[in-house]
Design a protein around this motif. Structure first.
Motif, PDB file in Angstrom:
ATOM      1  N   THR A 155       0.856  -1.180   0.000  1.00  0.00           N
ATOM      2  CA  THR A 155       0.000   0.000   0.000  1.00  0.00           C
ATOM      3  C   THR A 155       0.892   1.230   0.000  1.00  0.00           C
ATOM      4  O   THR A 155       1.843   1.316   0.785  1.00  0.00           O
ATOM      5  CB  THR A 155      -0.900   0.025   1.244  1.00  0.00           C
ATOM      6  OG1 THR A 155      -1.651  -1.192   1.303  1.00  0.00           O
ATOM      7  CG2 THR A 155      -1.870   1.196   1.176  1.00  0.00           C
ATOM      8  N   GLU A 156       0.609   2.165  -0.889  1.00  0.00           N
ATOM      9  CA  GLU A 156       1.450   3.356  -0.975  1.00  0.00           C
ATOM     10  C   GLU A 156       0.615   4.626  -1.040  1.00  0.00           C
ATOM     11  O   GLU A 156      -0.493   4.641  -1.574  1.00  0.00           O
ATOM     12  CB  GLU A 156       2.375   3.292  -2.187  1.00  0.00           C
ATOM     13  CG  GLU A 156       1.665   3.282  -3.519  1.00  0.00           C
ATOM     14  CD  GLU A 156       2.633   3.367  -4.694  1.00  0.00           C
ATOM     15  OE1 GLU A 156       3.732   3.931  -4.511  1.00  0.00           O
ATOM     16  OE2 GLU A 156       2.289   2.878  -5.778  1.00  0.00           O
ATOM     17  N   LEU A 157       1.176   5.684  -0.464  1.00  0.00           N
ATOM     18  CA  LEU A 157       0.583   7.013  -0.529  1.00  0.00           C
ATOM     19  C   LEU A 157       1.647   7.973  -1.046  1.00  0.00           C
ATOM     20  O   LEU A 157       2.744   8.062  -0.470  1.00  0.00           O
ATOM     21  CB  LEU A 157       0.097   7.468   0.851  1.00  0.00           C
ATOM     22  CG  LEU A 157      -0.497   8.884   0.909  1.00  0.00           C
ATOM     23  CD1 LEU A 157      -1.756   8.973   0.044  1.00  0.00           C
ATOM     24  CD2 LEU A 157      -0.792   9.285   2.349  1.00  0.00           C
ATOM     25  N   ASN A 158       1.336   8.663  -2.133  1.00  0.00           N
ATOM     26  CA  ASN A 158       2.259   9.619  -2.731  1.00  0.00           C
ATOM     27  C   ASN A 158       1.616  10.999  -2.781  1.00  0.00           C
ATOM     28  O   ASN A 158       0.392  11.116  -2.930  1.00  0.00           O
ATOM     29  CB  ASN A 158       2.644   9.191  -4.151  1.00  0.00           C
ATOM     30  CG  ASN A 158       3.282   7.825  -4.189  1.00  0.00           C
ATOM     31  OD1 ASN A 158       4.248   7.560  -3.489  1.00  0.00           O
ATOM     32  ND2 ASN A 158       2.737   6.925  -5.005  1.00  0.00           N
ATOM     33  N   TYR A 159       2.448  12.016  -2.677  1.00  0.00           N
ATOM     34  CA  TYR A 159       1.949  13.386  -2.789  1.00  0.00           C
ATOM     35  C   TYR A 159       2.988  14.234  -3.498  1.00  0.00           C
ATOM     36  O   TYR A 159       4.181  14.184  -3.173  1.00  0.00           O
ATOM     37  CB  TYR A 159       1.656  13.986  -1.420  1.00  0.00           C
ATOM     38  CG  TYR A 159       1.202  15.427  -1.484  1.00  0.00           C
ATOM     39  CD1 TYR A 159      -0.023  15.757  -2.068  1.00  0.00           C
ATOM     40  CD2 TYR A 159       1.996  16.459  -0.980  1.00  0.00           C
ATOM     41  CE1 TYR A 159      -0.449  17.068  -2.141  1.00  0.00           C
ATOM     42  CE2 TYR A 159       1.583  17.777  -1.051  1.00  0.00           C
ATOM     43  CZ  TYR A 159       0.362  18.075  -1.633  1.00  0.00           C
ATOM     44  OH  TYR A 159      -0.052  19.388  -1.720  1.00  0.00           O
TER      45      TYR A 159
END
Length: 240
Positions: A155-159
């Protein structure tokens, strides 16, 4: 008799209509590609080139229907004492994406990872992601990581935020879990993360980022295959 004749005529007409739609979609496909050079090929915090540079290239066909297909390749180095691993990774994917509204978009992708030589490391992986206002949240899953019949969840979160024109600061956080880690690699779940800046200059994409993970102790590898120590990653790319 009248109804049967209509049905016989309908089948080729439907096939013709579908063929025309498919041909139109293919004819209107947008082709794009990218070539990149980086000082290390890191995949979820772990080097695929034993800390050495990589040359990478990919091509993508995007259709008006929202579907896209593509291919991507890079050199790799998994060599260890007594094991001469593959030298090339080459991947294929098919994806579908669209917009929920003007602010939110989504995509679903089927990936196939392949490796040169007699390696049996190849496997399929699916991913689903959503994007909103510079954020991207995605979940990846396979039940046969590197041909082991073991599951892997990522699971990844990028901004990404453009702080001045043509300059962005990029954040990444990823969480790795699954039997492929617990049973296959011999360690528990872990997190990888990065922060960097990126820009475009004279048609070239430039990025510089610091990458790290919460792996420590015996799980921290500082050289050779599977290297996962903290590093600075520099990449130059050209899109066409």
């Amino acid at each position: 008799m009248y109804n049967n004749l209509n049905k016989k005529r309908l089948v080729p007409l439907v096939a013709l209509a579908l063929s025309a739609t498919l041909f139109t979609d293919i004819a209107a496909a947008e082709v794009s590609g990218e070539i990149a050079v980086t000082n290390d090929y890191r995949f979820r915090g772990i080097s695929q080139t034993a800390g050495d540079p990589a040359v990478q290239a990919g091509v993508d066909w995007s259709f008006e229907s929202g579907f896209s297909v593509g291919a991507w390749a890079s050199n790799v180095d998994f060599d260890e004492p007594g094991y001469n691993g593959p030298d090339i990774e080459y991947d294929f994917y098919v994806a579908y994406g669209g917009e929920i509204n003007e602010d939110i978009s989504y995509d679903v992708t089927l990936n196939r990872y392949n490796y040169s030589g007699d390696s049996d490391l190849g496997y399929f992986e699916v991913t689903a992601g959503v994007e909103y206002s510079g954020f991207r949240l995605a979940y990846w899953f396979t039940d046969d990581y590197s041909g082991t019949d073991l599951d892997y969840h990522y699971t990844e979160l990028n901004y990404s935020y453009e702080f001045v024109e043509n300059w962005s600061v990029d954040f990444h956080y990823g969480y790795n879990a699954g039997d492929a880690l617990d049973d296959g690699e011999g360690f528990d779940s872990y997190s990888d993360y990065s922060i960097g800046v990126s820009t475009e200059l004279a048609g070239f994409g430039l990025s510089l980022a610091w990458l790290g993970s919460d792996l420590d102790g015996a799980q921290k590898v500082s050289k050779g295959a599977g290297r996962n120590d903290d590093t600075i990653l520099a990449t130059v790319s050209y899109a066409f």
